[in-house]
Design a protein around this motif. Sequence first.
Motif, PDB file in Angstrom:
ATOM      1  N   ARG A   1       0.827  -1.208   0.000  1.00  0.00           N
ATOM      2  CA  ARG A   1       0.000   0.000   0.000  1.00  0.00           C
ATOM      3  C   ARG A   1       0.863   1.260   0.000  1.00  0.00           C
ATOM      4  N   ALA A   2       1.900   1.285   0.829  1.00  0.00           N
ATOM      5  CA  ALA A   2       2.774   2.455   0.886  1.00  0.00           C
ATOM      6  C   ALA A   2       3.511   2.665  -0.426  1.00  0.00           C
ATOM      7  N   PHE A   3       3.913   1.574  -1.080  1.00  0.00           N
ATOM      8  CA  PHE A   3       4.609   1.680  -2.364  1.00  0.00           C
ATOM      9  C   PHE A   3       3.682   2.250  -3.428  1.00  0.00           C
ATOM     10  N   ALA A   4       2.427   1.778  -3.461  1.00  0.00           N
ATOM     11  CA  ALA A   4       1.458   2.349  -4.398  1.00  0.00           C
ATOM     12  C   ALA A   4       1.280   3.838  -4.122  1.00  0.00           C
ATOM     13  N   GLY A   5       1.260   4.209  -2.828  1.00  0.00           N
ATOM     14  CA  GLY A   5       1.135   5.617  -2.469  1.00  0.00           C
ATOM     15  C   GLY A   5       2.303   6.447  -2.950  1.00  0.00           C
ATOM     16  N   ARG A   6       3.515   5.904  -2.870  1.00  0.00           N
ATOM     17  CA  ARG A   6       4.708   6.616  -3.360  1.00  0.00           C
ATOM     18  C   ARG A   6       4.565   6.941  -4.844  1.00  0.00           C
ATOM     19  N   ILE A   7       4.091   5.969  -5.609  1.00  0.00           N
ATOM     20  CA  ILE A   7       3.956   6.167  -7.047  1.00  0.00           C
ATOM     21  C   ILE A   7       2.945   7.271  -7.339  1.00  0.00           C
ATOM     22  N   VAL A   8       1.810   7.227  -6.656  1.00  0.00           N
ATOM     23  CA  VAL A   8       0.782   8.241  -6.877  1.00  0.00           C
ATOM     24  C   VAL A   8       1.290   9.621  -6.466  1.00  0.00           C
ATOM     25  N   ASP A   9       1.982   9.704  -5.324  1.00  0.00           N
ATOM     26  CA  ASP A   9       2.525  10.989  -4.889  1.00  0.00           C
ATOM     27  C   ASP A   9       3.454  11.578  -5.941  1.00  0.00           C
ATOM     28  N   ALA A  10       4.257  10.723  -6.576  1.00  0.00           N
ATOM     29  CA  ALA A  10       5.180  11.207  -7.598  1.00  0.00           C
ATOM     30  C   ALA A  10       4.438  11.684  -8.845  1.00  0.00           C
ATOM     31  N   ILE A  11       3.317  11.038  -9.159  1.00  0.00           N
ATOM     32  CA  ILE A  11       2.565  11.381 -10.369  1.00  0.00           C
ATOM     33  C   ILE A  11       1.805  12.688 -10.208  1.00  0.00           C
ATOM     34  N   ILE A  12       1.152  12.851  -9.048  1.00  0.00           N
ATOM     35  CA  ILE A  12       0.208  13.966  -8.899  1.00  0.00           C
ATOM     36  C   ILE A  12       0.782  15.116  -8.073  1.00  0.00           C
ATOM     37  N   ASP A  13       2.098  15.173  -7.916  1.00  0.00           N
ATOM     38  CA  ASP A  13       2.713  16.216  -7.106  1.00  0.00           C
ATOM     39  C   ASP A  13       2.279  17.597  -7.593  1.00  0.00           C
TER      40      ASP A  13
END
Length: 242
Positions: free
Chosen positions: A152-164
């Motif tokens: 879950r945290a890894f998926a969150g990292r990816i989203v954070d990088a995309i939608i910064d």
Amino acid sequence: MPLRLALPTVLVLLSACAPAPDGVTVHDPYEEQNRRVHEFNKAIDERVFGQLGGSGESIDPELKQTVVNFADNVALPGMVLNGLLQADIGGAATNTMRFLINTTVGVGGLLDPAGAIGLTEEETDFGETLAVWNFPEGAYLELPILGPSTERAFAGRIVDAIIDPLDSVGTRPQKDYGTLSTLAGRAIKRDQFGDTIDSVLRDSADSYAQQRLIYLQNRRFELGTTPESESVDPYDELFGDQ
């Protein structure tokens, strides 16, 4: 990473975030692979910080704090967005005010006048947003370079990088040096807590199991899923920004 390529990866990761079996507090079906990554990460850490040998102490503390201030400030727009997604209006408002004050009065985030008047950072990320949305934690992961995580945290990292949202609201220096300052800020924090981290990585009988336990306890404490008996988080210094 283009959004159209990243979203399928995130969806696959989220679909894999199955709840742990009943009675299992450490869900680690990838332990063999994780241990190999852990040894790789230990070798990188030893090569970088072992050879530095505490040389970070020779750097002006005020300069180090300036780097950390800038890194923390460029992360705030993403935290504002995640606060809104979690319906945490108070936290989002605090982080918005911190960003505005530190970006203007604080010379682009190099200083922290917002902290001086009591506006402290409300730390969050998309991994926490997923937890608020009731996505399960999933399995434990150790990522190359990035270190301990969960699905879950890894998926969150990816989203954070995309939608910064920094790309939309940040100043030119913040956009240009945001990633570099984030990496530098993490290195400085690693140096500040070097003895504690070294004791985990070098002195533990099983550094993988020890780091896994520390990370999971810290992360669950941050998300409010820690049992009431564990009311104080003793590991925030190690993994407080993961």
